[in-house]
Design a protein around this motif. Structure first.
Motif, short mmCIF file in Angstrom:
data_model
loop_
_atom_site.label_atom_id
_atom_site.label_comp_id
_atom_site.label_asym_id
_atom_site.label_seq_id
_atom_site.Cartn_x
_atom_site.Cartn_y
_atom_site.Cartn_z
N VAL A 39 0.88 -1.17 -0.02
CA VAL A 39 0.04 -0.11 0.11
C VAL A 39 0.98 1.32 -0.16
CG1 VAL A 39 -0.16 0.22 2.44
CG2 VAL A 39 -2.24 0.94 1.00
N ARG A 40 2.17 1.04 0.38
CA ARG A 40 2.98 2.37 0.63
C ARG A 40 3.52 2.80 -0.91
NH1 ARG A 40 7.36 -0.12 4.58
NH2 ARG A 40 7.01 -1.98 3.01
N ALA A 41 3.17 1.97 -2.07
CA ALA A 41 3.60 2.11 -3.24
C ALA A 41 2.45 2.74 -4.20
CB ALA A 41 3.97 0.90 -3.87
N ILE A 42 1.25 3.28 -3.62
CA ILE A 42 0.05 3.65 -4.06
C ILE A 42 -0.33 4.91 -3.59
CG2 ILE A 42 -0.51 0.97 -5.21
CD1 ILE A 42 -2.92 1.71 -3.11
N GLY A 43 -0.94 5.61 -4.18
CA GLY A 43 -1.78 6.95 -3.87
C GLY A 43 -0.60 7.59 -3.08
N SER A 44 -1.17 7.96 -1.80
CA SER A 44 -0.25 8.88 -0.87
C SER A 44 0.75 7.85 0.01
CB SER A 44 -1.05 9.32 0.14
OG SER A 44 -1.55 8.37 1.03
N GLY A 45 1.09 6.85 -0.27
CA GLY A 45 1.98 6.00 0.31
C GLY A 45 1.70 5.85 1.68
N ASN A 46 0.36 6.17 1.93
CA ASN A 46 0.00 6.07 3.46
C ASN A 46 -0.54 4.76 3.82
OD1 ASN A 46 -2.13 6.56 5.77
ND2 ASN A 46 -0.58 8.36 5.96
N ILE A 47 -0.35 4.23 5.20
CA ILE A 47 -0.96 2.78 5.35
C ILE A 47 -2.37 2.80 6.01
CG2 ILE A 47 1.45 2.05 5.68
CD1 ILE A 47 1.16 2.13 8.95
N GLY A 48 -2.94 4.00 5.91
CA GLY A 48 -4.23 4.05 6.70
C GLY A 48 -5.27 3.50 5.89
N ALA A 49 -6.52 3.50 6.26
CA ALA A 49 -7.70 3.22 5.55
C ALA A 49 -8.13 3.87 4.27
CB ALA A 49 -8.95 3.11 6.34
N THR A 50 -7.71 5.12 4.26
CA THR A 50 -8.03 6.06 2.99
C THR A 50 -7.40 5.28 2.01
OG1 THR A 50 -8.89 7.91 4.31
CG2 THR A 50 -8.27 8.37 2.12
N ASN A 51 -6.02 5.17 2.20
CA ASN A 51 -5.03 4.93 1.31
C ASN A 51 -5.36 3.54 0.68
OD1 ASN A 51 -3.28 5.89 -0.85
ND2 ASN A 51 -1.61 4.50 0.33
N VAL A 52 -5.70 2.56 1.79
CA VAL A 52 -6.01 1.43 1.37
C VAL A 52 -7.23 0.93 0.39
CG1 VAL A 52 -6.76 -0.95 2.24
CG2 VAL A 52 -5.03 0.10 3.47
N LEU A 53 -8.11 2.13 0.62
CA LEU A 53 -9.46 2.15 -0.28
C LEU A 53 -9.07 2.21 -1.62
CD1 LEU A 53 -12.40 1.97 -0.46
CD2 LEU A 53 -12.39 4.63 0.00
N ARG A 54 -7.65 2.95 -1.93
CA ARG A 54 -7.28 3.29 -3.28
C ARG A 54 -6.70 1.96 -4.01
NH1 ARG A 54 -4.99 8.15 -0.55
NH2 ARG A 54 -6.47 9.83 -0.96
N THR A 55 -6.50 0.95 -3.33
CA THR A 55 -6.20 -0.26 -3.95
C THR A 55 -7.61 -1.13 -4.70
OG1 THR A 55 -6.85 -1.83 -2.02
CG2 THR A 55 -4.74 -0.84 -2.29
N GLY A 56 -8.88 -0.45 -4.29
CA GLY A 56 -10.15 -0.67 -4.90
C GLY A 56 -10.79 -1.71 -4.28
N SER A 57 -10.20 -2.02 -2.90
CA SER A 57 -10.81 -3.02 -2.18
C SER A 57 -11.52 -2.24 -0.85
CB SER A 57 -9.89 -4.18 -1.48
OG SER A 57 -10.53 -4.82 -0.61
N LYS A 58 -12.76 -2.18 -0.80
CA LYS A 58 -13.50 -1.72 0.38
C LYS A 58 -13.39 -2.49 1.37
CE LYS A 58 -17.07 0.45 -2.39
NZ LYS A 58 -18.45 0.86 -2.62
#
Length: 201
Positions: A39-58
């Protein structure tokens, strides 16, 4: 502030326990376990829920949200049961610090939104629920997770006063200031109109 009942040595111990609980990087663990990559390689690079959502998995985002909140709740409840209220505040604050600055990730963690909400719920559920309601209302109205977090944290000290829970006013104020500092890039993007909205990959 709560009445100081716990010895300094035990307060240090609970700070360490809270920090270690808070430093568990659930966002990273969950995305890797679900085959979603780092998850650190996508979006903001943050490990929180908002950035995890950017993986496409709710599902991954919801799990991260609940677990990040849960580790602060666990720290507070354990310290409250086994020690006293002063230790509970120390453990909860340390869990927040652990999430933001985890030793396992070279002190590069999340921004602490879910963790601070969980902490507030555990310390004073009326304050915590009011802060959660503020986050939900702002997120629904504006579609910016960062703005919702800033409003929820900013109102938390006021909610503490409103509900007559003076023992957590100082703590909620300090944590809100840290959260604002962690969101400095988001604040700049909000002002520039470039902050991504909730759900954007």
């Amino acid at each position: 502030m709560p009445v100081m009942e716990t010895t300094t040595a035990l307060l240090i111990l609970w700070a360490v326990i809270g920090y270690l609980l808070g430093s568990i990087p659930f966002g990273l663990i969950i995305t890797r376990a679900m085959g979603l990559g780092d998850v650190r390689a996508i979006g903001s690079g943050n490990i929180g829920a908002t950035n995890v959502l950017r993986t496409g998995s709710k599902a991954a985002a919801i799990a991260t949200l609940l677990l990040d909140a849960g580790k602060a709740i666990a720290a507070v409840i354990l310290a409250r049961i086994l020690a006293a209220e002063d230790a509970a505040q120390i453990a909860g604050a340390a869990a927040f610090a652990g999430h933001c600055y985890p030793i396992w990730l070279r002190f590069r963690g999340g921004k602490g939104v879910a963790t601070i909400l969980g902490l507030l719920i555990a310390l004073s559920w009326p304050v915590g629920l009011a802060a959660c309601a503020t986050w939900l209302a702002a997120a629904f109205a504006f579609r910016y997770s960062s703005l919702a977090a800033l409003l929820a944290a900013g109102f938390a000290p006021l909610y503490s006063l409103l509900f007559g829970d003076g023992r957590i006013v100082l703590l909620s104020l300090v944590l809100a200031l840290i959260l604002y500092a962690r969101h400095a890039p988001n604040i700049a993007r909000l002002r520039a109109g470039t902050e991504p909205r909730i759900g954007r990959k």
